[in-house]
Write a protein that holds these residues in place. Structure first.
Motif, PDB file in Angstrom:
ATOM      1  N   GLU A  59      -9.546   1.107   2.453  1.00  0.00           N
ATOM      2  CA  GLU A  59      -8.602   1.034   4.000  1.00  0.00           C
ATOM      3  C   GLU A  59      -8.942   1.414   5.389  1.00  0.00           C
ATOM      4  O   GLU A  59     -10.071   2.846   5.105  1.00  0.00           O
ATOM      5  CB  GLU A  59      -7.811   1.653   3.519  1.00  0.00           C
ATOM      6  N   GLU A  66     -10.134   4.627  -1.593  1.00  0.00           N
ATOM      7  CA  GLU A  66      -8.818   4.177  -1.952  1.00  0.00           C
ATOM      8  C   GLU A  66      -9.565   3.614  -3.528  1.00  0.00           C
ATOM      9  O   GLU A  66     -10.776   3.482  -3.401  1.00  0.00           O
ATOM     10  CB  GLU A  66      -7.785   3.703  -1.341  1.00  0.00           C
ATOM     11  N   GLY A  88      -5.133   7.180  -0.472  1.00  0.00           N
ATOM     12  CA  GLY A  88      -6.842   7.627  -0.466  1.00  0.00           C
ATOM     13  C   GLY A  88      -5.949   8.983  -0.549  1.00  0.00           C
ATOM     14  O   GLY A  88      -5.411  10.193  -1.204  1.00  0.00           O
ATOM     15  N   ILE A 126      -7.735   2.290   8.342  1.00  0.00           N
ATOM     16  CA  ILE A 126      -5.650   2.725   8.803  1.00  0.00           C
ATOM     17  C   ILE A 126      -6.141   2.690  10.874  1.00  0.00           C
ATOM     18  O   ILE A 126      -7.322   2.989  11.180  1.00  0.00           O
ATOM     19  CB  ILE A 126      -5.264   3.453   8.327  1.00  0.00           C
ATOM     20  N   LYS A 180       0.911  -1.633  -0.174  1.00  0.00           N
ATOM     21  CA  LYS A 180       0.126  -0.213  -0.114  1.00  0.00           C
ATOM     22  C   LYS A 180       1.085   1.095   0.163  1.00  0.00           C
ATOM     23  O   LYS A 180       2.166   1.409   0.182  1.00  0.00           O
ATOM     24  CB  LYS A 180      -1.054   0.020   1.263  1.00  0.00           C
ATOM     25  N   MET A 181       0.452   2.503  -0.449  1.00  0.00           N
ATOM     26  CA  MET A 181       0.624   3.769  -0.363  1.00  0.00           C
ATOM     27  C   MET A 181       0.283   4.870   1.082  1.00  0.00           C
ATOM     28  O   MET A 181      -1.094   4.289   0.606  1.00  0.00           O
ATOM     29  CB  MET A 181       0.867   4.005  -2.299  1.00  0.00           C
ATOM     30  N   GLU A 201     -10.485   5.368   5.072  1.00  0.00           N
ATOM     31  CA  GLU A 201     -10.220   6.171   3.649  1.00  0.00           C
ATOM     32  C   GLU A 201     -10.446   5.579   2.368  1.00  0.00           C
ATOM     33  O   GLU A 201     -10.310   4.072   2.522  1.00  0.00           O
ATOM     34  CB  GLU A 201      -9.171   6.719   3.492  1.00  0.00           C
TER      35      GLU A 201
HETATM   36 MG    MG Z   1      -4.673   4.626   3.057  1.00  0.00          MG
END
Ligand code: MG
Ligand code: 0L1
Length: 259
Positions: free
Chosen positions: A136, A106, A230, A138, A59-60, A104
């Motif tokens: 996502e 994505e 995100g 987090i 993931k970024m 968020e």
């Molecule tokens: Mg994210």
């Protein structure tokens, strides 16, 4: 930093995630730089893989320019995704498994071929199989969200859960540059945005990931899921919430939250 110290810090952040017990940021007692932060991240993921989790992608994080400016950085960060983090759209997360979760919207790429940096956004396209919408969740393992950027990197970029939509579109059939998104919690609009906010273009984010991995001799693998980042601010989740994102062309992705 010596390997022994890397392993000690990796154990600390891994056990915080495993036992859902927030900890003081690691750098409060042991300052370290980004290079060591990624070594701690890899060592903590190695502990998960030793317990049987499987790597399913990357993931970024911190990909939106607004979020980067807010945190005073110029580069995004990356993390590792495991099968244990993956959920289908409509699945439930449990507050008891999280410290302070946020969600968020994505988009995710499913890779067809290995992707090796150095590369460019344009070159990345031929390595992608398809695109799906994603949410996502987090969840920083640090008390009160108090951390430095190396701390977040060590904490695997706050990765916790991710949800993929059902609509899988071949990369040849979709332009991912500016897909509108609406994130609702319990039917109320909380955030609106566009995939253009993901590092200016999700393909730029993918190329950046390949280029960052190349610096440590790693690649993105065929079959990997890559969360591009995100598209809006992350929104806090609480018991009883229903979160849903509607993404232009990619449809909706949702999740429930229970105690
Ligand atoms: Mg994210
Ligand atoms: O996915 C992400 O953008 C991770 C951000 C890490 C920082 C945070 O937890 O807000």
């Amino acid at each position: 930093m010596e390997n022994d110290q890397i392993q000690v810090l990796a154990e600390r952040v891994d056990s915080a995630a495993k036992t859902v017990t927030p900890i003081e940021m690691l750098t409060a007692t042991t300052p370290f730089d980004f290079a060591d932060a990624y070594k701690i991240q890899r060592a903590s993921m190695a502990r998960r893989f030793e317990r049987g989790e499987k790597k399913v992608g990357m993931k970024m994080g911190l990909t939106s320019i607004a979020k980067m400016e807010q945190m005073g950085v110029h580069d995004p960060i990356y993390g590792h995704l495991s099968d244990e983090m993956k959920r289908e759209s409509g699945a439930t997360i449990f507050m008891s498994e999280h410290c302070h979760p946020r969600v968020e919207p994505e988009i995710a790429f499913i890779m067809k071929h290995d992707l090796r940096g150095p590369t460019t956004a344009a070159e990345c396209v031929s390595a992608i199989e398809s695109v799906v919408g994603a949410l996502e969740v987090i969840d920083s393992r640090y008390e009160n969200f108090k951390f430095t950027l190396p701390d977040v990197v060590a904490d695997n970029a706050s990765s916790t859960r991710f949800f993929l939509g059902d609509k899988v579109i071949p990369i040849s059939d979709i332009d991912v540059s500016n897909l509108g998104m609406v994130l609702k919690i319990n039917g109320e609009v909380k955030e609106t945005g566009s995939s253009a906010a993901i590092f200016e273009h999700p393909l730029k984010s993918l190329a950046k990931l390949a280029n960052m991995l190349a610096e440590v001799g790693e690649i993105i693998h065929a079959g990997d899921i890559v969360l591009a980042g995100g598209a809006t601010k992350a929104v806090h989740l609480a018991d009883g919430d229903f979160a849903e994102v509607e993404i232009e062309e990619l449809g909706s992705v949702s999740l429930f939250v229970k105690e």
